[in-house]
Design a protein around this motif. Structure first.
Motif, mmCIF file in Angstrom:
data_model
loop_
_atom_site.group_PDB
_atom_site.id
_atom_site.type_symbol
_atom_site.label_atom_id
_atom_site.label_comp_id
_atom_site.label_asym_id
_atom_site.label_seq_id
_atom_site.Cartn_x
_atom_site.Cartn_y
_atom_site.Cartn_z
ATOM 1 N N THR B 194 26.656 29.071 -114.653
ATOM 2 C CA THR B 194 26.865 29.596 -113.298
ATOM 3 C C THR B 194 28.277 30.169 -113.198
ATOM 4 N N ASP B 195 29.231 29.393 -113.685
ATOM 5 C CA ASP B 195 30.618 29.869 -113.686
ATOM 6 C C ASP B 195 30.759 31.151 -114.507
ATOM 7 N N ALA B 196 30.037 31.216 -115.632
ATOM 8 C CA ALA B 196 30.101 32.395 -116.494
ATOM 9 C C ALA B 196 29.594 33.628 -115.751
ATOM 10 N N ALA B 197 28.498 33.465 -114.999
ATOM 11 C CA ALA B 197 27.935 34.596 -114.251
ATOM 12 C C ALA B 197 28.928 35.103 -113.208
ATOM 13 N N HIS B 198 29.544 34.156 -112.488
ATOM 14 C CA HIS B 198 30.520 34.557 -111.478
ATOM 15 C C HIS B 198 31.754 35.190 -112.110
ATOM 16 N N LEU B 199 32.154 34.643 -113.277
ATOM 17 C CA LEU B 199 33.338 35.178 -113.957
ATOM 18 C C LEU B 199 33.076 36.617 -114.420
ATOM 19 N N ALA B 200 31.861 36.866 -114.918
ATOM 20 C CA ALA B 200 31.489 38.212 -115.378
ATOM 21 C C ALA B 200 31.606 39.201 -114.222
ATOM 22 N N GLU B 201 31.102 38.798 -113.067
ATOM 23 C CA GLU B 201 31.151 39.656 -111.887
ATOM 24 C C GLU B 201 32.598 39.907 -111.458
ATOM 25 N N PHE B 202 33.382 38.825 -111.491
ATOM 26 C CA PHE B 202 34.792 38.924 -111.108
ATOM 27 C C PHE B 202 35.546 39.869 -112.043
ATOM 28 N N PHE B 203 35.290 39.744 -113.352
ATOM 29 C CA PHE B 203 35.936 40.615 -114.348
ATOM 30 C C PHE B 203 35.510 42.069 -114.125
ATOM 31 N N ALA B 204 34.216 42.277 -113.866
ATOM 32 C CA ALA B 204 33.713 43.644 -113.680
ATOM 33 C C ALA B 204 34.378 44.273 -112.461
ATOM 34 N N GLU B 205 34.498 43.476 -111.407
ATOM 35 C CA GLU B 205 35.117 43.984 -110.189
ATOM 36 C C GLU B 205 36.597 44.302 -110.416
ATOM 37 N N ALA B 206 37.231 43.435 -111.225
ATOM 38 C CA ALA B 206 38.669 43.632 -111.512
ATOM 39 C C ALA B 206 38.893 44.675 -112.594
ATOM 40 N N LYS B 207 37.812 45.333 -113.015
ATOM 41 C CA LYS B 207 37.857 46.344 -114.084
ATOM 42 C C LYS B 207 38.498 45.805 -115.367
ATOM 43 N N CYS B 208 38.306 44.533 -115.588
ATOM 44 C CA CYS B 208 38.732 43.930 -116.855
ATOM 45 C C CYS B 208 37.642 44.230 -117.871
ATOM 46 N N SER B 209 38.036 44.655 -119.081
ATOM 47 C CA SER B 209 37.013 45.121 -120.028
ATOM 48 C C SER B 209 36.365 43.976 -120.813
ATOM 49 N N THR B 210 36.810 42.770 -120.590
ATOM 50 C CA THR B 210 36.225 41.639 -121.324
ATOM 51 C C THR B 210 34.827 41.318 -120.784
ATOM 52 N N LYS B 211 33.836 41.342 -121.671
ATOM 53 C CA LYS B 211 32.471 40.976 -121.283
ATOM 54 C C LYS B 211 32.315 39.455 -121.387
ATOM 55 N N VAL B 212 31.718 38.855 -120.384
ATOM 56 C CA VAL B 212 31.522 37.405 -120.396
ATOM 57 C C VAL B 212 30.080 37.081 -120.788
#
Lengths: 580, 580
Positions: B194-212
């Motif tokens: 669950t945390d991973a899913a939210h982190l992926a969304e957060f990274f995508a929104e922050a335009k961080c290129s790291t895929k979770v």
């Protein structure tokens, strides 16, 4: 329920494969010819006990030791038996279940049939009570099919461990006479083998022709001597427990926040705990024998653990695994005194809830100090061998409680600066006892039925004056296994050298592993006797008519000194010669 | 302590052999060429949740499913990737340790290197806290040597399960940016994914290129759907627990006087208990899902067990084995209500010893009725996912206590005529969690790193409004595994059809055994898609230019109706289409 004994069981694929495994027989038990060499008469373990034993066993003590020989052995006075009459043998499970028990029955069945197809093996259903009531099941190969190499005692079942009262002993005599048994095989531990020894003497005195044979099958590993190096079941129990202990070690190392306090089933002595420590390398083990020898109090032990926890925290290690043998509680002097008082009062008929008011001042002070859960457990009635109900007393929880209290105190005072102490408690025993037996136990149990030595290693015990009993063997604090532990204890404590033997395997590495304590103790007495005989044979082959004068001269000179030295040693050590 | 991570360990002979085992890779992951077919976009499990999920995951929901193809597959629009740039990937252990975790790291390492030798895998030391603090260890083949196919999480260690607060999420973002990571792999269970899913969304929104990427590794078996048929670790845990349960069954049958009450670790749902029942055939299991569905009270459950004990005594059976999932305590309606009240009061800061006076009349009545040991355990603070501390609540002892009280009452009243009821309680979990992984888990975990589906099976939960979370899968009471249990429950209860899968084997029968529930559920979704594709290929091969008119005519007619039927079914079931 009786109708369920001996019925075929559904086997899993692994069980099926195991049921097809043929145990290995030692060379001396192969074939249809029996070769026996008789040795010295049996003596007693402690010379000081000899008069008591001699008085208690006038008909059975002092019989010669029987040594079975392989076909190739060159022993001039060996008795060679090629034809055996058909005989009738009864067999009964008496002690607590241990892996390999079924193979004792199977091995005995095969041995009887190979020597005379008309021989009969009769199982008693439901343990000693089945013996007294003459509830029987004739063993056949069909019945054995789904029990070969399998765990448990469910082929015949078992009830109490005891054949002791006049009524019980007479019922056993009547059963053996009624059923015309030539032999009665009793499968069990220390208590059952003591009963077997007394029953043999009683039968001999009553001129009953049934021979009584005790077979040492017990998970505790405490029924051993120079002739019986291990008990059937001990190998399996230690392997299953070590698997679980190692898993806990891996878990501790992964989570890094728990101390596992693991209590191990094994009765009074600490053989199982020592062997599991040598297999799994947990951080700490506290042996009952050490506690007794050093007269450690419960507070000494708890302090010892606290200091270890503190030392590990100093290296940023906030996890660990500590083994505690179940018998340790009786090895702690002040707890033992308290237990004896409680048992005495219980025997006088004092109700459990009144006992605390009738204790001596010392015992009362200790009792009141203890947490409620352990009080309740200490108040349980003792077992038939006068020991406390060790499996019911949660010593691991008591120690975890004392350590936690002390660590919290040290944390508050600032002397301990590690993380908050967290303990998880376990009791391993029941979940190992019903295991599929290891290859070692399958083979050993299958060959075991020939150990006719029904443990005359009897000596009087202080608790039952007038009735000699077999002393359970304790961990030898001067032995090699304990030495190996001491050499490594500091490293085990601090360096997390956890070792995982893994789950019991039947193929590949580990399948043929023997107990570490068995290997390091170098207890292979019979093996060494065989080795000696090989040397003698070699000398005989070299120094035969036709050999050179030089060789003959050298051999003569050497053998003269050898016999000289051995004669001197033998005569000086004769008083201490041990039988069993 | 950090210096201990990644150091070589001493391995036992079996561990050494296992460290040399090469896991099997599925054909679609073999070789250096990657072939991917993209499927439909991801949807949500419950249509009613879709607006909440869509709002919470605007950047990550709806991406196409990736389907990896074997070399021989004939898919016209497959993306074929032959050259991959070098990438940097971080990996972190987040959830509770489960057997196979090390193989996820090893498998990912090998996959990265096979596609580009310059790619780098960076392990975070000490779990999520190591991620936040950027404590790293570059993974090399040397470091992996003594961790391949081994249990535990000790190569990297782990701390808390949580990457959730703003501070934690920002620290993770900073770590991934500072270390220039192309990917971050989170190994864990329901909470961590669950945390991973939210982190992926957060990274995508922050335009961080790291895929979770989340990898489902958990012993509970509750993180599954049509794409993820099992969790890494579940197979091993069920095998180790079943070994111990079967040993207890054999022990019960041999001693004939104990009822074993065995509680099984596994969190809220009863997957482990169901699978172990199908492997070992104990007399009884009480699934949390059954209790919840039938709204059984604690007294209903206790009466159910009492009636079973009485029925068995009627057949002269005074022993048995009963499995109790740890989550059952939260499935009992009145206990759940009590727990919620307690947790609410604890959250308000009410001291544990004051809580009993502030409960509602109903909860207070229940609480006062319970024995002291369980009261103390119910008063513990809830876990981070709001559930009770299930591993600390000894439900098996509570039930044994209630059953004993009732059986003694029945004995006194004369309605029960069997032997005195004796219970022995166990909690199995910790001792299985650190096990050497089974062959299944070794292979599965090694191949797992490609499951890029980071479980968008998210739907809102009632307890955390505003933050969608992955629902742990419950036991399907309409599924085939449960049906198999129901069909056999009466026989298991009365006839002692105990089955012993034996200790985990790495060779011979049983080594390749799969979980029973996995086999009967027929959950091999991807396997069946492959099978369908084979049929289509076969038709294409048969109906090629040159085939007879008759064949062509028949094929056309059949395929016309097939497509017709499938179109109809697809459009009507579209609303209920599940993603994950």
């Amino acid at each position: 329920m009786d109708s369920d004994f001996g019925i075929p069981r559904e086997l899993s694929p692994l069980q099926q494969l195991r049921s097809q495994y043929d145990p290995e027989l030692p060379p001396c038990l192969q074939g249809t010819t029996v070769r026996v060499e008789f040795g010295d008469g049996t003596t007693v373990a402690e010379a000081s006990d000899s008069h008591i034993i001699a008085r208690a066993f006038p008909h059975t003590l002092g019989q010669p030791l029987a040594h079975f020989l392989r076909e190739a052995a060159k022993v001039s006075d060996a008795h060679i038996i090629t034809q055996l009459p058909s005989i009738r043998v009864g067999i009964v499970f008496c002690g607590r279940q241990a892996p390999g028990g079924h193979n004792v029955i199977w091995g005995l069945f095969e041995a009887l049939k190979v020597h005379n197809a008309n021989s009969t093996l009769i199982g008693f259903l439901g343990g000693s009570e089945g013996l007294f009531a003459q509830k029987t099941l004739e063993i056949t190969d069909d019945i054995l099919q789904t029990y070969k190499n399998q765990g448990g005692y469910d082929l015949l079942g078992r009830t109490k461990d005891q054949i002791r009262t006049t009524e019980q002993v007479n019922a056993a005599l009547k059963a053996c006479t009624d059923l015309k048994l030539d032999g009665l095989v009793i499968i069990g531990g220390v208590t059952s083998n003591t009963d077997a020894a007394h029953l043999a003497e009683f039968f001999a005195e009553a001129k009953c022709s049934t021979k009584v044979v005790g077979v040492p099958v017990t998970t505790n590993g405490d029924l051993k001597n120079q002739f019986v190096e291990a008990n059937v079941g001990f190998d399996t129990i230690c392997k299953v427990n070590s698997q679980l202990i190692s898993n806990a070690c891996t878990d501790a190392l992964s989570a890094e926040k728990y101390y596992y306090f693991i209590r191990l089933m094994g009765r009074k002595h600490s053989h199982v705990a020592l062997e599991c420590t040598l297999q799994s390398h947990p951080n700490m083990v506290i042996l009952g024998e050490e506690v007794a020898a050093s007269k450690l109090t419960i507070f000494d032990i708890s302090k010892q653990i606290c200091d270890a926890v503190q030392a590990r925290a100093g290296q940023d290690k906030n996890h660990g695994v500590i083994l505690i043998p179940e018998g340790i509680i009786e090895s702690i002097p002040e707890v033992y005194a308290l237990l004896k008082e409680i048992h005495g009062l219980l025997r006088e008929g004092v109700a459990a809830d009144k006992i605390s008011t009738q204790l001596s001042p010392w015992s009362s002070a200790l009792f009141e100090f203890l947490p409620p859960f352990i009080k309740k457990q200490l108040l349980l009635h003792p077992e038939s061998d006068d020991s406390a109900q060790l499996s019911q007393i949660e010593t691991e929880k008591l120690l975890a409680y004392l350590v936690e209290t002390e660590m919290n105190k040290r944390l508050k005072e600032g002397t301990y600066k590690g993380k908050k102490f967290n303990a998880i408690c376990h009791f391993f025993g029941y979940q190992a006892r019903g295991s599929l037996p290891s290859k070692f136990d399958c083979d050993y149990a299958y060959a075991m039925m020939t150990v006719k030595n029904w443990s005359q290693n009897a000596s009087s015990t202080s608790t039952s004056i007038g009735r000699p009993a077999i002393h359970p063997a304790m961990v030898d604090l001067k032995g090699k296994a304990y030495e190996l532990l001491r050499q490594n204890a500091d490293k085990f404590l601090m360096e997390d050298l956890y070792r995982n033997p893994g789950p019991l395997q039947y193929d590949g590495p580990g399948a043929d592993a023997k107990a570490v304590s068995l290997c390091v103790e170098d207890q292979d007495y019979m093996g060494r006797i065989k080795k000696l005989q090989e040397y003698l044979d070699q000398v005989r082959t070299i120094v035969k008519p036709g050999c050179s004068q030089d060789v003959l001269k050298a051999a003569l000179s050497v053998m003269a000194s050898v016999t000289d030295v051995l004669t001197t040693i033998s005569s000086s050590s004769n008083g201490g010669q041990q039988f069993a």
